[in-house]
Write a protein that holds these residues in place. Sequence first.
Motif, short mmCIF file in Angstrom:
data_model
loop_
_atom_site.label_atom_id
_atom_site.label_comp_id
_atom_site.label_asym_id
_atom_site.label_seq_id
_atom_site.Cartn_x
_atom_site.Cartn_y
_atom_site.Cartn_z
N LEU A 29 0.85 -1.20 0.00
CA LEU A 29 0.00 0.00 0.00
C LEU A 29 0.87 1.24 0.00
N PHE A 30 0.51 2.22 -0.83
CA PHE A 30 1.20 3.50 -0.86
C PHE A 30 0.21 4.59 -0.45
N ASP A 31 0.60 5.44 0.49
CA ASP A 31 -0.29 6.56 0.84
C ASP A 31 0.52 7.83 1.02
N LYS A 32 -0.01 8.92 0.50
CA LYS A 32 0.72 10.19 0.59
C LYS A 32 0.66 10.78 2.00
N GLY A 33 -0.28 10.30 2.81
CA GLY A 33 -0.47 10.89 4.14
C GLY A 33 0.61 10.46 5.13
N ARG A 34 0.65 11.20 6.26
CA ARG A 34 1.59 10.84 7.32
C ARG A 34 1.05 9.70 8.17
N ILE A 36 -2.15 6.45 8.58
CA ILE A 36 -3.01 5.51 7.88
C ILE A 36 -4.47 5.94 8.06
N GLY A 37 -5.31 5.71 7.05
CA GLY A 37 -6.75 5.84 7.30
C GLY A 37 -7.50 6.83 6.44
N GLY A 38 -6.80 7.73 5.74
CA GLY A 38 -7.50 8.68 4.88
C GLY A 38 -8.53 9.49 5.65
N ARG A 39 -9.79 9.37 5.25
CA ARG A 39 -10.86 10.18 5.87
C ARG A 39 -11.35 9.61 7.20
N VAL A 40 -10.82 8.48 7.63
CA VAL A 40 -11.05 8.02 9.01
C VAL A 40 -9.82 8.49 9.78
N ALA A 41 -9.94 9.68 10.37
CA ALA A 41 -8.75 10.41 10.84
C ALA A 41 -8.97 11.01 12.23
N PRO A 55 -16.96 10.41 12.05
CA PRO A 55 -17.00 10.42 13.52
C PRO A 55 -17.23 9.05 14.13
N TYR A 56 -17.79 8.13 13.34
CA TYR A 56 -18.10 6.78 13.83
C TYR A 56 -18.42 5.89 12.62
N ILE A 57 -18.59 4.59 12.89
CA ILE A 57 -19.00 3.65 11.84
C ILE A 57 -20.32 3.02 12.27
N GLN A 113 3.61 9.76 -2.09
CA GLN A 113 2.59 10.20 -3.05
C GLN A 113 2.92 9.68 -4.43
N ILE A 114 2.02 8.88 -4.98
CA ILE A 114 2.22 8.41 -6.35
C ILE A 114 1.93 9.59 -7.27
N LYS A 115 2.93 9.95 -8.08
CA LYS A 115 2.80 11.14 -8.93
C LYS A 115 2.32 10.78 -10.33
N PRO A 145 -12.49 12.30 -8.14
CA PRO A 145 -12.06 13.48 -8.91
C PRO A 145 -10.53 13.59 -9.05
N GLN A 146 -9.77 12.83 -8.24
CA GLN A 146 -8.31 12.93 -8.30
C GLN A 146 -7.69 11.90 -9.26
N ILE A 147 -8.52 10.99 -9.78
CA ILE A 147 -7.97 9.89 -10.59
C ILE A 147 -7.36 10.39 -11.90
N ALA A 214 -17.35 20.74 14.84
CA ALA A 214 -18.51 21.29 14.11
C ALA A 214 -18.24 21.20 12.62
N HIS A 215 -19.30 20.89 11.85
CA HIS A 215 -19.21 20.88 10.39
C HIS A 215 -20.09 21.98 9.83
N ALA A 216 -19.57 22.71 8.84
CA ALA A 216 -20.34 23.80 8.22
C ALA A 216 -21.37 23.24 7.24
N SER A 262 -15.24 15.10 0.65
CA SER A 262 -15.64 14.57 1.95
C SER A 262 -16.52 13.34 1.80
N ARG A 263 -17.69 13.52 1.19
CA ARG A 263 -18.64 12.41 1.06
C ARG A 263 -19.21 12.43 -0.36
N VAL A 264 -19.49 11.24 -0.88
CA VAL A 264 -19.99 11.18 -2.26
C VAL A 264 -21.47 11.59 -2.29
N GLU A 291 -20.67 6.12 3.01
CA GLU A 291 -20.33 5.60 4.34
C GLU A 291 -19.03 4.80 4.31
N VAL A 292 -18.44 4.67 5.49
CA VAL A 292 -17.23 3.85 5.62
C VAL A 292 -17.51 2.42 5.13
N GLU A 293 -18.70 1.91 5.44
CA GLU A 293 -18.99 0.53 5.02
C GLU A 293 -19.01 0.39 3.50
C1 LIG Z 1 -16.04 15.19 7.44
C2 LIG Z 1 -16.41 13.77 7.11
C3 LIG Z 1 -17.49 13.17 7.76
C4 LIG Z 1 -17.84 11.87 7.47
N1 LIG Z 1 -18.87 11.27 8.16
C5 LIG Z 1 -19.11 9.95 7.99
C6 LIG Z 1 -20.07 9.28 8.79
O1 LIG Z 1 -20.73 9.87 9.65
N2 LIG Z 1 -20.28 7.95 8.59
C7 LIG Z 1 -19.58 7.25 7.63
O2 LIG Z 1 -19.75 6.03 7.52
N3 LIG Z 1 -18.67 7.87 6.83
C8 LIG Z 1 -18.43 9.19 7.00
N4 LIG Z 1 -17.50 9.83 6.21
C9 LIG Z 1 -17.01 9.14 4.99
C10 LIG Z 1 -15.89 8.13 5.24
O3 LIG Z 1 -14.85 8.74 5.95
C11 LIG Z 1 -15.43 7.62 3.87
O4 LIG Z 1 -16.53 7.01 3.22
C12 LIG Z 1 -14.28 6.60 3.90
O5 LIG Z 1 -13.36 6.87 4.90
C13 LIG Z 1 -13.64 6.57 2.52
O6 LIG Z 1 -12.54 5.67 2.51
P1 LIG Z 1 -11.67 5.47 1.18
O7 LIG Z 1 -10.59 4.53 1.50
O8 LIG Z 1 -12.59 5.13 0.04
O9 LIG Z 1 -11.09 6.93 0.83
P2 LIG Z 1 -10.03 7.79 1.64
O10 LIG Z 1 -10.23 7.63 3.09
O11 LIG Z 1 -10.12 9.17 1.08
O12 LIG Z 1 -8.62 7.15 1.28
C14 LIG Z 1 -7.91 7.49 0.11
C15 LIG Z 1 -6.44 7.56 0.46
O13 LIG Z 1 -5.70 7.80 -0.73
C16 LIG Z 1 -4.58 8.59 -0.39
N5 LIG Z 1 -4.10 9.20 -1.63
C17 LIG Z 1 -4.74 10.10 -2.44
N6 LIG Z 1 -3.97 10.38 -3.50
C18 LIG Z 1 -2.83 9.67 -3.37
C19 LIG Z 1 -1.66 9.53 -4.18
N7 LIG Z 1 -1.51 10.20 -5.34
N8 LIG Z 1 -0.67 8.72 -3.75
C20 LIG Z 1 -0.80 8.04 -2.58
N9 LIG Z 1 -1.89 8.13 -1.78
C21 LIG Z 1 -2.90 8.91 -2.19
C22 LIG Z 1 -5.11 9.57 0.63
O14 LIG Z 1 -4.06 10.10 1.43
C23 LIG Z 1 -6.08 8.69 1.42
O15 LIG Z 1 -5.47 8.15 2.58
C24 LIG Z 1 -17.11 11.13 6.49
C25 LIG Z 1 -16.01 11.73 5.86
C26 LIG Z 1 -15.67 13.04 6.16
C27 LIG Z 1 -14.47 13.66 5.50
#
Ligand SMILES: Cc1cc2nc3c(=O)[nH]c(=O)nc-3n(C[C@H](O)[C@H](O)[C@H](O)COP(=O)(O)OP(=O)(O)OC[C@H]3O[C@@H](n4cnc5c(N)ncnc54)[C@H](O)[C@@H]3O)c2cc1C
Length: 311
Positions: A29-34, A36-41, A55-57, A113-115, A145-147, A214-216, A262-264, A291-293
């Motif tokens: 696995l390659f990730d640009k972040g510091r 693990i977990g992407g949007r689960v942070a 915030p939860y699953i 980061q895969i360029k 959108p980043q693909i 808080a979320h806007a 953030s969310r699709v 959703e995370v699931e």
């Molecule tokens: C504010 C917020 C609230 C949310 N609330 C909920 C909720 O209440 N319930 C719920 O179930 N879900 C919620 N979600 C959605 C949930 O977090 C996502 O559905 C899920 O985490 C997506 O996982 P993913 O692996 O598909 O994508 P991501 O978590 O986005 O993972 C993609 C990874 O790719 C990496 N990446 C991107 N480009 C590159 C590159 N060029 N090279 C290397 N690495 C790269 C990124 O660093 C990232 O770690 C929320 C998300 C956000 C942001």
Amino acid sequence: MTRIAIIGAGITGLACAKTLSDAGFQPVLFDKGRGIGGRVATRRTDNHRFDHGAPYIDTNNDNFSHVLRGLIDTGNADIWDDGTGRSLIVGTPGMSSIPKGLAAGLDVRLGTQIKALRPNGQEWRLFYDDVHYDATHVVMTIPAPQIKGLLGDNHSLVKRVSDVQMSPDLTLMVAISGNPSNVIPIPEGFPLVSITQECRKPLRPQANTSAWIAHANINFTQAHLEGDLPNIASKMLPFLCDHLNISNDCVTHSVAHRWLYSRVSKPLGENFIRTPDKKLYLGGDWCIGPEVEDAWSSGTAIATDLIEQGL
Ligand SMILES: Cc1cc2nc3c(=O)[nH]c(=O)nc-3n(C[C@H](O)[C@H](O)[C@H](O)COP(=O)(O)OP(=O)(O)OC[C@H]3O[C@@H](n4cnc5c(N)ncnc54)[C@H](O)[C@@H]3O)c2cc1C
């Protein structure tokens, strides 16, 4: 020899890697972040942890529930009732403990980061820093959108994901001296759509300050998305103070975070897509739902398809 590279160590990438690993493969696995977990942070300060992404699953997926129960057993997660009577899963001591637990035993290369991604004979070559990695199969799990940034505008798979839409989000992380408890429902049209008290989750630090997220709402987010983060924080904070009925003097920490994706809001409608030769896969929550699931389902479906190739 089969070499599977997974771009992105969010839940989709981890679900794919874990399923492959359980079947005897050794994906990288390659990730640009510091982290693990992407949007689960989770963001840490001296006194607090803020889950500024998911915030939860909340899941009914049997396979994912089974894996999450394993993470409860290892202390990475716990069950939490947010007051609605639901049995939600939260990471302990922060949401990022869930992806960290999922990554146990996997080869994850952070800060990478895969360029670019180019065909190289029968394989794919991944470029990062000044080096490259040659893979027989590539799984991309980055937001839709980043693909095109990696594959180019004209790739057939890029065209297939062009209708997917993901919403941005502005998130405010705040510490407040004391623990205001008279939180009332958020009125319709208020610039903040959700306000949560992080300290109510299991195993959160109990300090003499309390942590809030808080979320806007979408109108505020669209109006301020391009702003600098301190300015966004200073604009969101008065709404939070107003809602909690506290003075600005009670605020000891205030930081904003911008999620461009953030969310699709308009998913693809399929678990994943791939090239006809089954060597390049695209997946993510954006394939199915917000959703995370959904991320878990996409990642495991890709792994199953790869395993069924009999590599
Ligand atoms: C504010 C917020 C609230 C949310 N609330 C909920 C909720 O209440 N319930 C719920 O179930 N879900 C919620 N979600 C959605 C949930 O977090 C996502 O559905 C899920 O985490 C997506 O996982 P993913 O692996 O598909 O994508 P991501 O978590 O986005 O993972 C993609 C990874 O790719 C990496 N990446 C991107 N480009 C590159 C590159 N060029 N090279 C290397 N690495 C790269 C990124 O660093 C990232 O770690 C929320 C998300 C956000 C942001």
